[in-house]
Design a protein around this motif. Structure first.
Motif, PDB file in Angstrom:
ATOM      1  N   GLU A 106      13.789  33.042  88.883  1.00 54.12           N
ATOM      2  CA  GLU A 106      15.151  32.619  89.209  1.00 54.12           C
ATOM      3  C   GLU A 106      15.241  31.165  89.639  1.00 54.12           C
ATOM      4  N   ASN A 107      14.131  30.611  90.101  1.00 56.83           N
ATOM      5  CA  ASN A 107      14.144  29.217  90.537  1.00 56.83           C
ATOM      6  C   ASN A 107      12.732  28.653  90.447  1.00 56.83           C
ATOM      7  N   GLU A 108      12.608  27.368  90.785  1.00 51.61           N
ATOM      8  CA  GLU A 108      11.303  26.718  90.636  1.00 51.61           C
ATOM      9  C   GLU A 108      10.264  27.264  91.607  1.00 51.61           C
ATOM     10  N   GLU A 109      10.690  27.752  92.774  1.00 48.76           N
ATOM     11  CA  GLU A 109       9.718  28.337  93.706  1.00 48.76           C
ATOM     12  C   GLU A 109       9.100  29.605  93.117  1.00 48.76           C
ATOM     13  N   MET A 110       9.920  30.408  92.467  1.00 50.42           N
ATOM     14  CA  MET A 110       9.399  31.628  91.839  1.00 50.42           C
ATOM     15  C   MET A 110       8.464  31.274  90.685  1.00 50.42           C
ATOM     16  N   LEU A 111       8.800  30.235  89.942  1.00 48.99           N
ATOM     17  CA  LEU A 111       7.937  29.796  88.854  1.00 48.99           C
ATOM     18  C   LEU A 111       6.595  29.308  89.413  1.00 48.99           C
ATOM     19  N   LEU A 112       6.645  28.573  90.508  1.00 52.12           N
ATOM     20  CA  LEU A 112       5.415  28.111  91.154  1.00 52.12           C
ATOM     21  C   LEU A 112       4.574  29.300  91.614  1.00 52.12           C
ATOM     22  N   GLU A 113       5.201  30.304  92.186  1.00 54.06           N
ATOM     23  CA  GLU A 113       4.468  31.497  92.618  1.00 54.06           C
ATOM     24  C   GLU A 113       3.791  32.188  91.440  1.00 54.06           C
ATOM     25  N   GLN A 114       4.467  32.238  90.305  1.00 56.55           N
ATOM     26  CA  GLN A 114       3.869  32.844  89.118  1.00 56.55           C
ATOM     27  C   GLN A 114       2.674  32.025  88.636  1.00 56.55           C
ATOM     28  N   CYS A 115       2.782  30.698  88.705  1.00 56.51           N
ATOM     29  CA  CYS A 115       1.643  29.842  88.353  1.00 56.51           C
ATOM     30  C   CYS A 115       0.460  30.121  89.275  1.00 56.51           C
ATOM     31  N   VAL A 116       0.741  30.253  90.565  1.00 58.36           N
ATOM     32  CA  VAL A 116      -0.315  30.527  91.536  1.00 58.36           C
ATOM     33  C   VAL A 116      -0.988  31.858  91.219  1.00 58.36           C
ATOM     34  N   MET A 117      -0.206  32.859  90.848  1.00 49.83           N
ATOM     35  CA  MET A 117      -0.783  34.167  90.542  1.00 49.83           C
ATOM     36  C   MET A 117      -1.740  34.083  89.352  1.00 49.83           C
ATOM     37  N   VAL A 118      -1.439  33.222  88.403  1.00 48.45           N
ATOM     38  CA  VAL A 118      -2.355  33.013  87.277  1.00 48.45           C
ATOM     39  C   VAL A 118      -3.608  32.292  87.776  1.00 48.45           C
ATOM     40  N   HIS A 119      -3.429  31.240  88.549  1.00 51.62           N
ATOM     41  CA  HIS A 119      -4.572  30.473  89.051  1.00 51.62           C
ATOM     42  C   HIS A 119      -5.463  31.312  89.969  1.00 51.62           C
ATOM     43  N   ARG A 120      -4.871  32.256  90.629  1.00 50.42           N
ATOM     44  CA  ARG A 120      -5.618  33.098  91.562  1.00 50.42           C
ATOM     45  C   ARG A 120      -6.761  33.861  90.896  1.00 50.42           C
ATOM     46  N   HIS A 121      -6.655  34.090  89.602  1.00 49.86           N
ATOM     47  CA  HIS A 121      -7.726  34.784  88.875  1.00 49.86           C
ATOM     48  C   HIS A 121      -9.030  33.981  88.900  1.00 49.86           C
ATOM     49  N   ALA A 122      -8.935  32.685  89.162  1.00 44.21           N
ATOM     50  CA  ALA A 122     -10.147  31.853  89.251  1.00 44.21           C
ATOM     51  C   ALA A 122     -11.057  32.325  90.375  1.00 44.21           C
ATOM     52  N   LEU A 123     -10.494  33.008  91.358  1.00 39.88           N
ATOM     53  CA  LEU A 123     -11.295  33.480  92.489  1.00 39.88           C
ATOM     54  C   LEU A 123     -12.240  34.608  92.084  1.00 39.88           C
ATOM     55  N   GLU A 124     -12.081  35.127  90.879  1.00 39.47           N
ATOM     56  CA  GLU A 124     -13.044  36.100  90.356  1.00 39.47           C
ATOM     57  C   GLU A 124     -14.355  35.411  89.985  1.00 39.47           C
ATOM     58  N   CYS A 125     -14.293  34.104  89.765  1.00 45.94           N
ATOM     59  CA  CYS A 125     -15.456  33.365  89.262  1.00 45.94           C
ATOM     60  C   CYS A 125     -15.926  32.244  90.190  1.00 45.94           C
ATOM     61  N   ALA A 126     -15.132  31.891  91.164  1.00 49.94           N
ATOM     62  CA  ALA A 126     -15.485  30.789  92.061  1.00 49.94           C
ATOM     63  C   ALA A 126     -14.934  31.083  93.453  1.00 49.94           C
ATOM     64  N   ALA A 127     -15.516  30.436  94.443  1.00 49.26           N
ATOM     65  CA  ALA A 127     -15.077  30.647  95.823  1.00 49.26           C
ATOM     66  C   ALA A 127     -13.717  30.015  96.090  1.00 49.26           C
ATOM     67  N   ARG A 128     -13.419  28.924  95.388  1.00 50.96           N
ATOM     68  CA  ARG A 128     -12.139  28.233  95.555  1.00 50.96           C
ATOM     69  C   ARG A 128     -11.546  27.940  94.183  1.00 50.96           C
ATOM     70  N   VAL A 129     -10.243  28.037  94.083  1.00 50.68           N
ATOM     71  CA  VAL A 129      -9.557  27.792  92.808  1.00 50.68           C
ATOM     72  C   VAL A 129      -9.866  26.391  92.296  1.00 50.68           C
ATOM     73  N   GLU A 130      -9.863  25.416  93.185  1.00 50.93           N
ATOM     74  CA  GLU A 130     -10.082  24.027  92.765  1.00 50.93           C
ATOM     75  C   GLU A 130     -11.497  23.759  92.261  1.00 50.93           C
ATOM     76  N   ASP A 131     -12.420  24.686  92.495  1.00 49.89           N
ATOM     77  CA  ASP A 131     -13.786  24.529  92.010  1.00 49.89           C
ATOM     78  C   ASP A 131     -14.011  25.126  90.622  1.00 49.89           C
ATOM     79  N   TYR A 132     -12.998  25.774  90.087  1.00 51.01           N
ATOM     80  CA  TYR A 132     -13.149  26.465  88.810  1.00 51.01           C
ATOM     81  C   TYR A 132     -12.526  25.633  87.690  1.00 51.01           C
ATOM     82  N   TRP A 133     -13.329  25.247  86.715  1.00 49.04           N
ATOM     83  CA  TRP A 133     -12.878  24.347  85.651  1.00 49.04           C
ATOM     84  C   TRP A 133     -11.971  25.011  84.632  1.00 49.04           C
ATOM     85  N   TRP A 134     -12.043  26.300  84.464  1.00 50.84           N
ATOM     86  CA  TRP A 134     -11.334  26.976  83.379  1.00 50.84           C
ATOM     87  C   TRP A 134      -9.988  27.515  83.857  1.00 50.84           C
ATOM     88  N   CYS A 135      -9.276  26.645  84.550  1.00 48.52           N
ATOM     89  CA  CYS A 135      -8.011  26.998  85.175  1.00 48.52           C
ATOM     90  C   CYS A 135      -7.136  25.749  85.205  1.00 48.52           C
TER      91      CYS A 135
END
Length: 186
Positions: A106-135
């Protein structure tokens, strides 16, 4: 500033290998797949807001024109993943499973939350999202550029000031990625 275009719709797409396989753990497969997606994206003109590739799944939040054939795009992406897997594992004759969900942020905050939910999958492969290259998180923080996402499109919607928009982006990730994960581990 209008936050989204009227004639486009959002989709959450998951491409998954067959059971008990982890061909996407091979970085060569990931790289070839992302290069192919970039070519498809240039030809068919759709926007990827976020992506994350784990050892057996590829997640995308994307926006496609309503008049285009979304199913065609999704099938091309699945074929690209199959071809990437087959190019390095000739004996593999699996099928990529496609699941998608149409999103209506409905708005940009919700879109940002959806982006975060996608990025959160990086935690399956790395301790921190910012440390995972395939994201695509790294595209947003200017650490690595894949060419698949245009971070400025979402960041400009968060705030006209580039520094403030980046701060909002990072804070949202910290809040939604790590607090929920740490609570889930308790």
């Amino acid at each position: 500033m209008k936050w989204t275009e009227e004639n486009k719709e959002f989709h959450y797409l998951v491409l998954r290998e067959g059971e008990n396989t982890s061909l996407l753990a091979d970085e060569r497969v990931k790289k070839r797949f992302l290069n192919t997606i970039r070519l498809i994206q240039q030809e068919l003109s759709f926007q990827i807001y976020s992506f994350c590739m784990t050892n057996n799944r590829a997640y995308f939040l994307m926006q496609i024109s309503k008049d285009s054939k979304a199913e065609f795009v999704f099938n091309l992406m699945a074929q690209a993943l199959e071809q990437s897997c087959c190019s390095f594992y000739s004996g593999w004759c699996g099928e990529i499973q496609v699941s998608r969900q149409r999103m209506e942020p409905e708005n940009e905050e919700m879109l940002l939350e959806q982006c975060v939910m996608v990025h959160r999958h990086a935690l399956e492969c790395a301790a921190r999202v910012e440390d995972y290259w395939w994201c695509s998180y790294n595209d947003y923080i200017n650490k690595y550029y894949t060419g698949l996402v245009r971070p400025e499109k979402l960041l400009q919607q968060l705030d006209e000031n580039a520094r403030k928009s980046m701060q909002k982006f990072i804070l949202c990730h910290r809040k939604l990625c790590y607090t929920k994960v740490s609570k889930a581990k308790m």
